[in-house]
Design a protein around this motif. Structure first.
Motif, short mmCIF file in Angstrom:
data_model
loop_
_atom_site.label_atom_id
_atom_site.label_comp_id
_atom_site.label_asym_id
_atom_site.label_seq_id
_atom_site.Cartn_x
_atom_site.Cartn_y
_atom_site.Cartn_z
N SER A 34 1.32 -25.98 1.06
CA SER A 34 0.26 -26.75 0.55
C SER A 34 -0.34 -27.20 1.91
O SER A 34 0.67 -27.83 2.72
CB SER A 34 0.28 -27.58 -0.81
OG SER A 34 -1.27 -28.06 -0.70
N GLY A 35 -1.82 -27.41 2.12
CA GLY A 35 -1.78 -28.21 3.79
C GLY A 35 -3.55 -28.00 3.19
O GLY A 35 -3.87 -27.34 2.31
N SER A 36 -3.62 -28.31 5.06
CA SER A 36 -5.15 -27.74 5.41
C SER A 36 -5.29 -27.72 7.03
O SER A 36 -3.78 -27.24 7.70
CB SER A 36 -5.66 -28.83 5.58
OG SER A 36 -5.48 -30.23 6.10
N ILE A 37 -6.16 -27.07 7.43
CA ILE A 37 -6.49 -26.41 8.68
C ILE A 37 -7.34 -27.40 9.70
O ILE A 37 -8.97 -27.27 8.99
CB ILE A 37 -6.78 -24.71 8.66
CG1 ILE A 37 -5.96 -23.74 8.10
CG2 ILE A 37 -7.72 -24.56 10.34
CD1 ILE A 37 -6.42 -22.52 8.20
N ASN A 38 -7.32 -27.41 10.55
CA ASN A 38 -7.78 -28.64 11.80
C ASN A 38 -9.20 -27.77 11.50
O ASN A 38 -8.96 -27.38 12.63
CB ASN A 38 -7.03 -29.52 12.50
CG ASN A 38 -8.04 -30.36 12.29
OD1 ASN A 38 -9.12 -30.70 12.61
ND2 ASN A 38 -6.99 -32.08 13.41
N LEU A 39 -10.09 -28.11 11.62
CA LEU A 39 -11.48 -28.00 12.52
C LEU A 39 -12.03 -27.53 13.20
O LEU A 39 -12.78 -27.74 14.53
CB LEU A 39 -12.65 -27.90 11.27
CG LEU A 39 -12.92 -26.93 9.64
CD1 LEU A 39 -14.13 -26.75 9.10
CD2 LEU A 39 -12.57 -25.29 10.44
N LYS A 40 -11.92 -29.07 13.47
CA LYS A 40 -11.56 -30.08 15.16
C LYS A 40 -10.14 -29.73 16.22
O LYS A 40 -9.21 -29.92 15.66
CB LYS A 40 -11.75 -31.73 15.49
CG LYS A 40 -12.02 -32.05 16.53
CD LYS A 40 -12.10 -33.26 16.42
CE LYS A 40 -11.65 -33.88 17.44
NZ LYS A 40 -11.47 -35.68 17.45
N GLY A 41 -10.18 -28.24 16.97
CA GLY A 41 -9.40 -27.83 17.63
C GLY A 41 -8.69 -26.27 17.04
O GLY A 41 -8.00 -25.37 17.66
N ALA A 42 -8.74 -25.72 15.83
CA ALA A 42 -8.50 -24.90 15.08
C ALA A 42 -6.53 -25.14 14.98
O ALA A 42 -6.33 -24.06 15.91
CB ALA A 42 -9.14 -23.45 15.62
N ARG A 43 -6.68 -25.93 14.68
CA ARG A 43 -5.06 -26.25 14.44
C ARG A 43 -4.76 -25.94 12.72
O ARG A 43 -5.28 -26.77 12.00
CB ARG A 43 -4.90 -27.13 14.41
CG ARG A 43 -4.85 -27.57 16.78
CD ARG A 43 -4.81 -28.85 16.75
NE ARG A 43 -4.39 -28.75 18.23
CZ ARG A 43 -4.76 -29.74 19.54
NH1 ARG A 43 -4.05 -31.43 18.46
NH2 ARG A 43 -4.54 -30.10 20.22
N ILE A 44 -3.49 -25.24 12.39
CA ILE A 44 -2.80 -25.33 11.67
C ILE A 44 -1.87 -26.93 11.55
O ILE A 44 -0.84 -26.87 12.41
CB ILE A 44 -2.20 -24.47 10.68
CG1 ILE A 44 -2.62 -23.40 11.83
CG2 ILE A 44 -0.80 -24.56 10.04
CD1 ILE A 44 -2.42 -21.93 10.87
N ASP A 45 -2.27 -28.04 11.30
CA ASP A 45 -1.44 -29.07 11.95
C ASP A 45 -0.97 -30.30 9.86
O ASP A 45 -0.90 -31.41 9.94
CB ASP A 45 -2.35 -30.11 11.95
CG ASP A 45 -3.19 -30.24 11.92
OD1 ASP A 45 -3.99 -29.97 10.49
OD2 ASP A 45 -4.07 -31.31 12.65
#
Length: 566
Positions: free
Chosen positions: A81-92
């Motif tokens: 589970s988690g999220s993808i950061n739309l700032k920079g397009a990162r799986i963080d």
């Protein structure tokens, strides 16, 4: 006088074994994972997890605060589970739902990826490089065509530069630990552009897991059909800004003992590891630069694995075309033997529902398979007793001709079908089983935090019932070989009884060594996984029962193999 000399020599040799083993084991045989539990006042309590990174500067924020500060696309399946950061397009932002931080049932899931600006930052990103071209960077805000990524529900991220180049990242996730990524760029400008797509994995610091010649932790890559365990944190640091590799097909990333983040490009790429004194460790995979003509679209496909190194999942991905992904588990030289041991142990776990019971069942199977050898050993012992008069006659006849004496003794053994060395075989054959179980307990995430019974709540960690602090009543915590738990003591006692039942050695020094060795091994085994201690203890108990029965079967007596000194 000779007895005192033999005892002193045996003690000195035993101390050398104990001290020498400490140095050897630290480098070649790392012990169990850090203790995850302790016993206080008869109760087992979980310990706090070890730090996964160097102390965080005060400027770093809480993980949850950093995640909440940027726009995101959520994802979840049965494993992560988690999220993808739309700032920079990162799986963080990624946590592993099947694995807890501690053995406590209230413990949260293990975080594997965390955003930049948080402690233990670790993330995967995607980008392009090119001269004279405005490309998306770490501060670029991407647009998403959906708010949630899930199996069977992909999401596309897009950004267009001022010149009309449209960049797109299509993301999909399966039901375990694999992301599929397609990086696209469409040239809507009037002029051709040269671009090079790449992806990277970044982590703020080294793993808290210890790397050794038998268990690799740190930078890892597979290139052209071969796993490379030679790259280390130190080699990356010493290489300066980048440790470069020639173009190859495979994958690159970072591995902990139980977790892996790997970049898996589709086709050949140029790889490197980067590190600077003020920066994180980073693994890069870059495709060749290509010219995108007006109206054309360039596409670069890759996959990202980020999750637990579960053998079944890794084998499944290998069967699906990801080359040697299971090599992220450092099986070692005996991989051909360890995999069947693991498969058997895992099957026994599914049948019994308890890994401790599965280890006991494995011990029963191993002892059962070795019973014919032990039976042959006692048959030889009975034969040796039967031929003692003939043996003494030969010794008396050829006492002045040692060569002829050996020949006649061998002829007698052959004629009577006796093998004096049969007693060594059970011990020699158990060594690969013991080592295979050691490695399985060391590197298999399936063993992590698995309970047995009573006070043993984690078979992959040492026995927490430490005798030297009276099970937590005394306010100190023994470490290393001084942390003697109940299982190591049982191991020493059962081994002492087993050695007493074995045929007595003729050499007085060897006799003294065998008398002391069980207690030395009690200290040596104290830091090892409780599962390994359980296997050895149960094996000793079964051996004692087996020896007692075989003594009766062949009408042997203790005095037959342990002559009284005169």
């Amino acid at each position: 006088m000779n007895e005192h000399r033999n005892m002193i020599l045996a003690i000195v040799l035993s101390l050398l074994v104990l001290v020498g083993w400490s140095f050897v084991a630290e480098r070649w045989f790392p012990t169990a994972q850090p203790q995850t539990q302790k016993v206080e006042d008869g109760k087992v309590k979980p310990l706090a997890p070890p730090s996964t990174s160097p102390a965080a500067p005060q400027a770093l924020q809480a993980r949850s605060a950093v995640i909440a500060s940027t726009p995101r696309v959520r994802f979840q399946n049965s494993s992560i589970s988690g999220s993808i950061n739309l700032k920079g397009a990162r799986i963080d932002d990624l946590v592993m739902l099947k694995h807890r931080i501690t053995i406590s049932k209230k413990s949260g899931p293990v975080p594997l990826l965390s955003p930049q600006g948080a402690k233990a930052a670790s993330f995967v990103g995607f980008g392009w490089s090119g001269d004279g071209v405005a490309v998306p960077g770490p501060d670029t805000i991407w647009q998403a065509n959906g708010s949630e990524l899930a199996p069977g529900k992909p999401v596309a991220l897009t950004w267009t530069n001022p010149a009309g180049l449209r960049f797109e990242i299509d993301l999909a996730v399966d039901d375990q630990y694999l992301f599929t990524v397609a990086q696209k760029v469409t040239n809507a400008s009037p002029a051709p552009v040269a671009l090079r797509p790449y992806l990277f994995a970044s982590r703020a610091g080294r793993s808290h897991d210890v790397s050794s010649p038998t268990v690799h932790v740190g930078p890892i890559r597979v290139a052209d059909g071969k796993a490379d365990y030679e790259v280390s944190w130190q080699k990356v640091r010493e290489a300066g800004p980048a440790l470069n590799f020639s173009k190859s097909k495979g994958w690159i990333g970072f591995t902990d003992k139980y977790w892996l983040t790997a970049l898996i490009p589709d086709g050949g790429t140029t790889n490197d590891f980067r590190h600077s004194d003020a920066g994180p460790y980073q693994a890069d995979a870059a495709a060749d630069q290509q010219v995108v003509q007006p109206g054309q679209t360039l596409q670069f496909k890759s996959q990202v694995f980020s999750g637990a190194k579960e053998k079944k999942a890794l084998d499944g991905y290998e069967n699906g075309g990801i080359e040697l992904l299971s090599k992220s588990i450092d099986w070692g030289w005996f991989e051909w033997f360890m995999r069947p041991i693991f498969n058997l142990l895992n099957w026994l776990f599914k049948v019994t529902g308890n890994f401790g019971v599965a280890i006991i069942c494995l011990t029963l199977i191993v002892r059962g398979l070795m019973f014919p050898i032990a039976d042959r050993q006692f048959r030889s012992m009975a034969g040796m007793r039967r031929i003692q008069p003939k043996l003494k006659a030969i010794q008396e006849r050829y006492k002045d001709d040692k060569v002829r004496l050996q020949q006649e003794m061998l002829n007698l053994y052959k004629q009577e079908k006796i093998n004096p060395a049969a007693g060594c075989l059970p011990i020699l054959l158990q060594i690969p089983v013991f080592y295979a179980l050691y490695k399985v307990l060391m590197v298999s995430v399936e063993m992590r935090h698995q309970p047995f019974a009573l006070w043993i709540h984690d078979l992959s960690a040492p026995d927490p019932a430490t005798v030297l602090n009276l099970f937590g009543l005394l306010n100190f915590t023994p470490h290393g070989f001084l942390a003697i738990g109940v299982l190591p003591i049982l191991l020493g006692v059962t081994m002492f009884i087993q050695f007493k039942l074995n045929p007595q050695q003729m050499d007085p020094v060897q006799q003294q060594m065998f008398s002391i060795m069980p207690w030395i091994l009690m200290f040596v085994m104290a830091p090892f996984a409780a599962g390994l201690q359980l296997y050895w203890t149960v094996s000793n108990i079964l051996t004692i029962c087996q020896q007692w029965w075989l003594y009766k079967r062949y009408d042997l007596h203790y005095s037959d193999t342990h002559p009284v000194k005169t």
